[in-house]
Design a protein around this motif. Structure first.
Motif, PDB file in Angstrom:
ATOM      1  N   MET A 225      50.311  83.930  29.756  1.00 36.20           N
ATOM      2  CA  MET A 225      50.906  83.678  28.451  1.00 36.20           C
ATOM      3  C   MET A 225      50.402  82.359  27.866  1.00 36.20           C
ATOM      4  SD  MET A 225      52.980  85.335  26.630  1.00 36.20           S
ATOM      5  CE  MET A 225      54.026  85.231  25.268  1.00 36.20           C
ATOM      6  N   THR A 226      50.240  81.383  28.742  1.00 34.00           N
ATOM      7  CA  THR A 226      49.761  80.078  28.269  1.00 34.00           C
ATOM      8  C   THR A 226      48.327  80.177  27.752  1.00 34.00           C
ATOM      9  OG1 THR A 226      51.009  79.235  30.170  1.00 34.00           O
ATOM     10  CG2 THR A 226      49.803  77.652  28.881  1.00 34.00           C
ATOM     11  N   ARG A 227      47.541  81.015  28.442  1.00 36.32           N
ATOM     12  CA  ARG A 227      46.145  81.180  27.993  1.00 36.32           C
ATOM     13  C   ARG A 227      46.097  81.786  26.591  1.00 36.32           C
ATOM     14  NH1 ARG A 227      42.981  83.630  33.221  1.00 36.32           N
ATOM     15  NH2 ARG A 227      43.186  81.770  34.530  1.00 36.32           N
ATOM     16  N   VAL A 228      46.982  82.685  26.290  1.00 39.32           N
ATOM     17  CA  VAL A 228      47.020  83.311  24.965  1.00 39.32           C
ATOM     18  C   VAL A 228      47.351  82.265  23.906  1.00 39.32           C
ATOM     19  CG1 VAL A 228      48.186  85.000  23.524  1.00 39.32           C
ATOM     20  CG2 VAL A 228      47.624  85.565  25.892  1.00 39.32           C
ATOM     21  N   PHE A 229      48.333  81.409  24.188  1.00 35.09           N
ATOM     22  CA  PHE A 229      48.698  80.363  23.222  1.00 35.09           C
ATOM     23  C   PHE A 229      47.571  79.348  23.055  1.00 35.09           C
ATOM     24  CE2 PHE A 229      53.296  81.381  24.241  1.00 35.09           C
ATOM     25  CZ  PHE A 229      53.503  82.028  23.048  1.00 35.09           C
ATOM     26  N   LEU A 230      46.910  78.989  24.174  1.00 42.56           N
ATOM     27  CA  LEU A 230      45.777  78.059  24.076  1.00 42.56           C
ATOM     28  C   LEU A 230      44.615  78.676  23.299  1.00 42.56           C
ATOM     29  CD1 LEU A 230      45.710  76.333  27.568  1.00 42.56           C
ATOM     30  CD2 LEU A 230      46.295  75.336  25.361  1.00 42.56           C
ATOM     31  N   ALA A 231      44.359  79.952  23.530  1.00 38.38           N
ATOM     32  CA  ALA A 231      43.289  80.631  22.789  1.00 38.38           C
ATOM     33  C   ALA A 231      43.632  80.708  21.304  1.00 38.38           C
ATOM     34  CB  ALA A 231      43.063  82.021  23.366  1.00 38.38           C
ATOM     35  N   ALA A 232      44.873  81.028  20.965  1.00 40.93           N
ATOM     36  CA  ALA A 232      45.291  81.096  19.559  1.00 40.93           C
ATOM     37  C   ALA A 232      45.210  79.719  18.911  1.00 40.93           C
ATOM     38  CB  ALA A 232      46.702  81.651  19.459  1.00 40.93           C
ATOM     39  N   ALA A 233      45.625  78.684  19.653  1.00 42.00           N
ATOM     40  CA  ALA A 233      45.536  77.329  19.108  1.00 42.00           C
ATOM     41  C   ALA A 233      44.079  76.925  18.912  1.00 42.00           C
ATOM     42  CB  ALA A 233      46.245  76.349  20.041  1.00 42.00           C
ATOM     43  N   GLY A 234      43.210  77.336  19.832  1.00 35.32           N
ATOM     44  CA  GLY A 234      41.784  77.039  19.691  1.00 35.32           C
ATOM     45  C   GLY A 234      41.173  77.713  18.475  1.00 35.32           C
ATOM     46  N   VAL A 235      41.524  78.970  18.277  1.00 33.29           N
ATOM     47  CA  VAL A 235      41.018  79.701  17.102  1.00 33.29           C
ATOM     48  C   VAL A 235      41.544  79.072  15.823  1.00 33.29           C
ATOM     49  CG1 VAL A 235      41.139  81.915  15.896  1.00 33.29           C
ATOM     50  CG2 VAL A 235      40.649  81.855  18.343  1.00 33.29           C
ATOM     51  N   LEU A 236      42.809  78.689  15.817  1.00 36.12           N
ATOM     52  CA  LEU A 236      43.405  78.057  14.640  1.00 36.12           C
ATOM     53  C   LEU A 236      42.731  76.718  14.339  1.00 36.12           C
ATOM     54  CD1 LEU A 236      45.651  78.207  12.507  1.00 36.12           C
ATOM     55  CD2 LEU A 236      47.096  76.943  14.097  1.00 36.12           C
ATOM     56  N   LEU A 237      42.496  75.910  15.365  1.00 36.30           N
ATOM     57  CA  LEU A 237      41.823  74.632  15.156  1.00 36.30           C
ATOM     58  C   LEU A 237      40.378  74.823  14.691  1.00 36.30           C
ATOM     59  CD1 LEU A 237      43.150  72.454  18.102  1.00 36.30           C
ATOM     60  CD2 LEU A 237      43.623  72.194  15.664  1.00 36.30           C
ATOM     61  N   LEU A 238      39.712  75.817  15.241  1.00 38.57           N
ATOM     62  CA  LEU A 238      38.340  76.105  14.815  1.00 38.57           C
ATOM     63  C   LEU A 238      38.295  76.556  13.355  1.00 38.57           C
ATOM     64  CD1 LEU A 238      35.439  76.180  15.865  1.00 38.57           C
ATOM     65  CD2 LEU A 238      35.801  78.573  16.455  1.00 38.57           C
ATOM     66  N   ALA A 239      39.248  77.372  12.954  1.00 37.26           N
ATOM     67  CA  ALA A 239      39.320  77.823  11.559  1.00 37.26           C
ATOM     68  C   ALA A 239      39.610  76.647  10.627  1.00 37.26           C
ATOM     69  CB  ALA A 239      40.382  78.895  11.408  1.00 37.26           C
ATOM     70  N   LEU A 240      40.528  75.759  11.038  1.00 40.37           N
ATOM     71  CA  LEU A 240      40.822  74.580  10.214  1.00 40.37           C
ATOM     72  C   LEU A 240      39.608  73.663  10.102  1.00 40.37           C
ATOM     73  CD1 LEU A 240      44.458  73.672  11.305  1.00 40.37           C
ATOM     74  CD2 LEU A 240      43.690  74.558   9.100  1.00 40.37           C
ATOM     75  N   LEU A 241      38.871  73.502  11.193  1.00 42.55           N
ATOM     76  CA  LEU A 241      37.669  72.683  11.159  1.00 42.55           C
ATOM     77  C   LEU A 241      36.617  73.289  10.239  1.00 42.55           C
ATOM     78  CD1 LEU A 241      36.134  70.245  12.309  1.00 42.55           C
ATOM     79  CD2 LEU A 241      35.308  71.762  14.113  1.00 42.55           C
ATOM     80  N   ALA A 242      36.467  74.615  10.302  1.00 41.78           N
ATOM     81  CA  ALA A 242      35.508  75.285   9.428  1.00 41.78           C
ATOM     82  C   ALA A 242      35.905  75.126   7.960  1.00 41.78           C
ATOM     83  CB  ALA A 242      35.410  76.763   9.799  1.00 41.78           C
ATOM     84  N   LEU A 243      37.187  75.262   7.664  1.00 40.26           N
ATOM     85  CA  LEU A 243      37.645  75.076   6.282  1.00 40.26           C
ATOM     86  C   LEU A 243      37.427  73.639   5.818  1.00 40.26           C
ATOM     87  CD1 LEU A 243      40.940  77.155   6.139  1.00 40.26           C
ATOM     88  CD2 LEU A 243      38.812  77.577   4.906  1.00 40.26           C
ATOM     89  N   ALA A 244      37.664  72.679   6.703  1.00 43.16           N
ATOM     90  CA  ALA A 244      37.445  71.278   6.344  1.00 43.16           C
ATOM     91  C   ALA A 244      35.972  71.019   6.066  1.00 43.16           C
ATOM     92  CB  ALA A 244      37.949  70.365   7.461  1.00 43.16           C
ATOM     93  N   LEU A 245      35.087  71.623   6.862  1.00 42.31           N
ATOM     94  CA  LEU A 245      33.643  71.436   6.628  1.00 42.31           C
ATOM     95  C   LEU A 245      33.193  72.093   5.325  1.00 42.31           C
ATOM     96  CD1 LEU A 245      32.178  71.869  10.213  1.00 42.31           C
ATOM     97  CD2 LEU A 245      32.399  69.769   8.871  1.00 42.31           C
ATOM     98  N   VAL A 246      33.741  73.252   5.017  1.00 45.71           N
ATOM     99  CA  VAL A 246      33.413  73.912   3.745  1.00 45.71           C
ATOM    100  C   VAL A 246      33.904  73.068   2.570  1.00 45.71           C
ATOM    101  CG1 VAL A 246      33.937  75.916   2.302  1.00 45.71           C
ATOM    102  CG2 VAL A 246      33.282  76.225   4.688  1.00 45.71           C
ATOM    103  N   TRP A 247      35.104  72.505   2.696  1.00 43.50           N
ATOM    104  CA  TRP A 247      35.640  71.646   1.632  1.00 43.50           C
ATOM    105  C   TRP A 247      34.772  70.404   1.463  1.00 43.50           C
ATOM    106  CZ3 TRP A 247      37.483  66.619   1.864  1.00 43.50           C
ATOM    107  CH2 TRP A 247      38.090  66.146   0.688  1.00 43.50           C
TER     108      TRP A 247
END
Length: 71
Positions: free
Chosen positions: A1-23
């Protein structure tokens, strides 16, 4: 269960980083566009000044040579 939350948090952080770079890329391109437009305006006004100076300089030369006494 922890791996799922860590993976989701990683994807969320990666998406936020990508949006910040596009901005950031958009902000840089807007700034670069402003510089290019400003440079084009300065060059356009310089071209108008050079054309007017050339015209009036040529007109002054023509009038001065026309009034020169004939030998």
């Amino acid at each position: 269960m922890t791996r799922v939350f860590l993976a989701a948090a990683g994807v969320l952080l990666l998406a936020l980083l990508a949006l910040a770079l596009v901005w950031l890329a958009g902000q840089l391109l807007v700034g670069l566009g402003s510089v290019v437009v400003g440079t084009a305006q300065v060059l356009w006004r310089l071209l108008g000044f050079v054309a007017a100076a050339g015209f009036f300089g040529g007109l002054a030369y023509f009038v001065a040579s026309a009034w020169r006494p004939v030998r």
